[in-house]
Structures are given as structure tokens and as C-alpha cells.
Design an enzyme around this catalytic site. Sequence first.
Site, PDB file in Angstrom:
ATOM      1  CB  CYS A 127      -0.988  -0.039   1.160  1.00 16.99           C
ATOM      2  SG  CYS A 127      -2.479   0.884   0.750  1.00 16.99           S
ATOM      3  CG  HIS A 145      -3.668  -3.665   3.044  1.00 14.71           C
ATOM      4  ND1 HIS A 145      -2.780  -3.175   3.963  1.00 14.71           N
ATOM      5  CD2 HIS A 145      -4.259  -2.594   2.477  1.00 14.71           C
ATOM      6  CE1 HIS A 145      -2.835  -1.853   3.964  1.00 14.71           C
ATOM      7  NE2 HIS A 145      -3.725  -1.475   3.073  1.00 14.71           N
ATOM      8  CD  GLU A 187      -1.360  -6.318   5.017  1.00 15.29           C
ATOM      9  OE1 GLU A 187      -1.051  -6.603   3.848  1.00 15.29           O
ATOM     10  OE2 GLU A 187      -1.537  -5.141   5.411  1.00 15.29           O
TER      11      GLU A 187
HETATM   12  N1  GLN Z   1      -2.046   6.697   2.915  1.00 12.55           N
HETATM   13  C1  GLN Z   1      -2.141   5.944   1.714  1.00 12.55           C
HETATM   14  C2  GLN Z   1      -3.514   6.084   1.074  1.00 12.55           C
HETATM   15  O1  GLN Z   1      -4.490   6.368   1.751  1.00 12.55           O
HETATM   16  C3  GLN Z   1      -1.794   4.477   1.935  1.00 12.55           C
HETATM   17  C4  GLN Z   1      -2.733   3.780   2.876  1.00 12.55           C
HETATM   18  C5  GLN Z   1      -2.217   2.448   3.365  1.00 12.55           C
HETATM   19  O2  GLN Z   1      -1.017   2.191   3.347  1.00 12.55           O
HETATM   20  N2  GLN Z   1      -3.109   1.620   3.851  1.00 12.55           N
HETATM   21  O3  GLN Z   1      -3.653   5.889  -0.106  1.00 12.55           O
END
Ligand code: GLN
Length: 545
Positions: free
Chosen positions: A384, A510, A512
Site C-alpha cells: 500500500c 493488503h 496480509e
Molecule cells: N495513505 C495511503 C492512502 O491512503 C496508503 C494507505 C495504506 O497504506 N493503507 O492511499
Amino acid sequence: MSKTKFIFVTGGVSSSLGKGIISSSLAKLLQSRGFSVTIQKFDPYINIDPGTLNPYEHGECYVTEDGAETDLDLGHYERFLNVSTSQSNNVTTGRVYKTVIEKERKGEFLGKTVQVIPHVTNEIKRRIKLLSHNDKYDFILTEIGGTVGDIESLPYIESVRQLRWELGRENTLLIHLTLVPFLSAAGELKTKPTQHSVKKLMESGLNADILVCRTEHELTKEIKQKLALFCNVDVESVIQSIDASTIYEVPILMKNEKLDEVVLNKLNIKTYNKTDLKKWEVFVNRLKFPEKKINIGLIGKYVELQDSYKSILESLIHAGSENKTKVEVISIHSEFIDANQINKEISNLDGILVAPGFGERGIEGKIEAIKCARENNIPFLGICLGMQMAVIEFSRNILKLKKANSTEMNKSTPDPVISLMENQKNITDKGGTMRLGAWECKIDKDSLAYQIYNAEVIYERHRHRWELNEIYKNKLNKHGLKTSGINPKTKLVEIIEYPKNDWFIGVQFHPEYKSTVECPHPLFVSFVKACLVYKKRINNGREQD
Ligand code: GLN
């Protein structure tokens, strides 16, 4: 089995005793006997969900397939049971009150004073029973967050009392998890805190059927008898939960303590299969006796608190076991990284994982770590924000867009390689408005990602607002950053990779959240494998020097 049985799990004496792990372990044992089981958690705080909570406050926010932002215990439920949970599996006081207040505004209680009893308790009971429709589950485990005696838990305790009465004793069971502390000065285990917390339950009209006692030392027969006598339970219903070296050992310990057998007896269930934990035991064995070892640097800004990256750490454990490898995670605070330090640090690392996150703090450190991974061909996984930072690093150092950034960090950057999608621009509410839950991703057949997943279409869970900016996609591709996974409908980039290196992947989603004991996530499995290969290569190089 004809009717759903409800098992309630409360906690006493202290928080952090591991209700989630005990619930998951019991659920696993019942599942391994062929029953269908689910677990839900009721949290007594006023936030609608933990999505707006800082990881320092509440650990990681876990995201379900249907896009609910939930308590991290739901992660344990999925990792243990290998079945998906949903929005209905996590309810907070905020959500309960919101429904009650909305009903009041619609006039559904017209003429009545709206009160905790019966209106709030009715709503809690409705939500507890929600998952039992269609008799899909033989057992529903309901974990009540907090500790018995907390003011904010009272409506839940009262709801459980009412439900036990309404559904009948034969259909419900109450497990109370407590602490039996060891006083080293006296050299004794102490039962008094447990007695008090069971009394607290009784004041609310609830009797515990089973006591699960967290302890650092074996409970003697005498201690068990004493607990049984003063807490109104059978001796065989006093279950010891001794500290384990890994949470994954707890189902085995609970099996040895016969927790599931006591549960089945108490609910008068006579026909059931034997537990089958063969696969689980293989997993735990590999975990406890690994053949190899690697070090992975986890770069994040919440590294002081283990729970912040819970699912990532667990995924690495699953992938480690699959590779018969101990994965040592070296936490590195992104705020304190600079080029010098990371270049020194890498001699000790076999892979670099850049964690998700929000806001500006620590991002330059993440970018520095990614540069180091890319230039030294060290296996890299960016998740992310970690992927977004990889795009920024590449843009700054290869495309020579020195000021490239995400508009999350710098609204007026001349090169917004990471930017907000149109439909996110006018959103003002922070809660529940990110791109959440499972989204489709189509993988390019000529890619590392395809080799890893061995599938062209995958679904992975998201939790973010910003995206790779389409305008820069061709330029990035032309200079060697492959965009190997794309959402077929929105065309958003979900996976990037750098084929010049052996293993360099960033994912906007994600992975995970989907790794379980039974199905370790392929990305993590492949990442650990790549770290092993890298370690071997580097060590061979050293030997030849
Ligand atoms: N802050 C970033 C976004 O909102 C990444 C979010 C994250 O890593 N879950 O796009």
C-alpha cells in the site's frame, strides 16, 4: 445439529488476556470436529468502527472481504478458521447507538422514552443473533470486548443475561477468561482476583459455566478445586491456559485441556467426530523447529507497537513455516532512516518490507530504504503506502522527477505520481470512505506476479485513498517499472514490479489480510523464498571473496 448454539466469552481481572486467541482456538477445535463455526466481537467503544483509530490506540485495523474496518481480533478468527468474516462479525457501541438513534428519528419508537434497557439491549441482542439466520452455523462464539465490571460493558453483559434466558440454558454457554497471577514473593498462584471477577459477573445475573485461567505456572489440582468451589463451576470446567511460545500452540493446549469436550458436554451434544488437527500440528512443528533463518527489515513508523502490523507479522510466520524457515523481523523506524544508516543496516538483511501507513511522517526514510533495496537487488515487498513510495522513489531517481510525491504528502507537488481519484476528491468524512474491501485485479501473464499467483484474476483487500496517477503510467513502464496488475473496471494499478531485479514487488492492496494457517499467502511465501535465495547468493559471494 439442528439449532445454533451460542457461546459467550467474557474477560475478567485484566485486559489483554487473549480472549480472541482463546475464542479462535475453541472455534478451531469445534471446526476440526466437523462443526460450522463463526466468531463475532462486540466492542464497547463509541467509534462506529476502529477505522479512525490510530494504531497506537488500538493496533492494526483489520479489513474484511466486504470492506468492513474491524478489530484486529477478526484477523485471528480468519487466520485460525480459514473462513471469511464480514461487517456483522464486529459491532461497536457506536454502531449500536447509531441504529437506535436513527430509528428514533424515523419515529419507530413513537411515544416511548428510548432507554438503554430495552432499546439498546434489544439492538445488541438483534445483532448477536444476526449471524444465526438460516441456521448456517452450529456454533456462534461471541466475544465481549473489555473487562467485566467496566461501565461501558454493562449493556452487553445484560444482553447476554437476557439472551441466555430467552434462548434457553441448553443453547447457550458462558466462558469467562481470567488471570491467575503468580506472586513470586509468596511463591503462590492467587485465585482471589478470579473469585472477585466471577462475583462481578454474578452481580449482573450471570454465572460462568467454564473458567479459562491464564497462568504462568501449572494450576495444581488444589487450585482448580478451590477455583471451582468459590466460582460455582465443576472442577473439569476449570481450564488452564498456560503461556505458550506461539499463539498457534493454543488450540493444541486447549485440546489437551479438553476445553472443546467440556463445551460439548455442557451443551449436551452427544454426537461428534474426533478432532483432526493433523495439518495444524504440522504447521506448528515447522514453526517451532525451522531448518533455516532469514532476517527481514520491516520499515514502518508504528514499529514500537507490535500490534500495529499484526497481520503482516502473522503472514510472515505462515510463509516462514511453509518454507521451514524462521523469519526474524527487524523493525526499523522509518523516521530515523537515512542513506548512511540503511546502507549499513542492509548487511544484516535478506529482504526489505515497507509497511502501509498514513501521512507524511517517516516517508523519506521509506523512500531511502526502497532505493537501497532497488540498487542492491535485495528482495523488496511494498504494501500500500510501501508501493506508493516505491513509485515515488523510481520517479525521483530514474525518471529524474526530483520533486515527485504523493498529493497526500504535498498537495502542490509538480509531479503528483500518486494522486487522488476524482471520486475521492469531494469526500470530507474520514470514516469508512476509503477504497475498502476486495477488488478484482487482472494480472499480466508475463510477470513475476503471475508466476506467484498462478492466476490471471485475483481478489485482494484494499484500504487506501490514493492511487498511482494514470498520467505517469507509460513513462514508468518505459523506464522499466512494470505495472503488472490492473483493476479491469477502473484501470487502477494494483501491482508494480521491477523485472530488472530478482524480486521487487509493490502492491496497492493488503495481501496480509488474506493469509491463513491453512493457506499462507502466495506473495509472502514467494517473498520469503526470494529472501532465502538472496541470502544464499550473498553468502556464496562472501565465501569466494
Ligand atoms: N495513505 C495511503 C492512502 O491512503 C496508503 C494507505 C495504506 O497504506 N493503507 O492511499
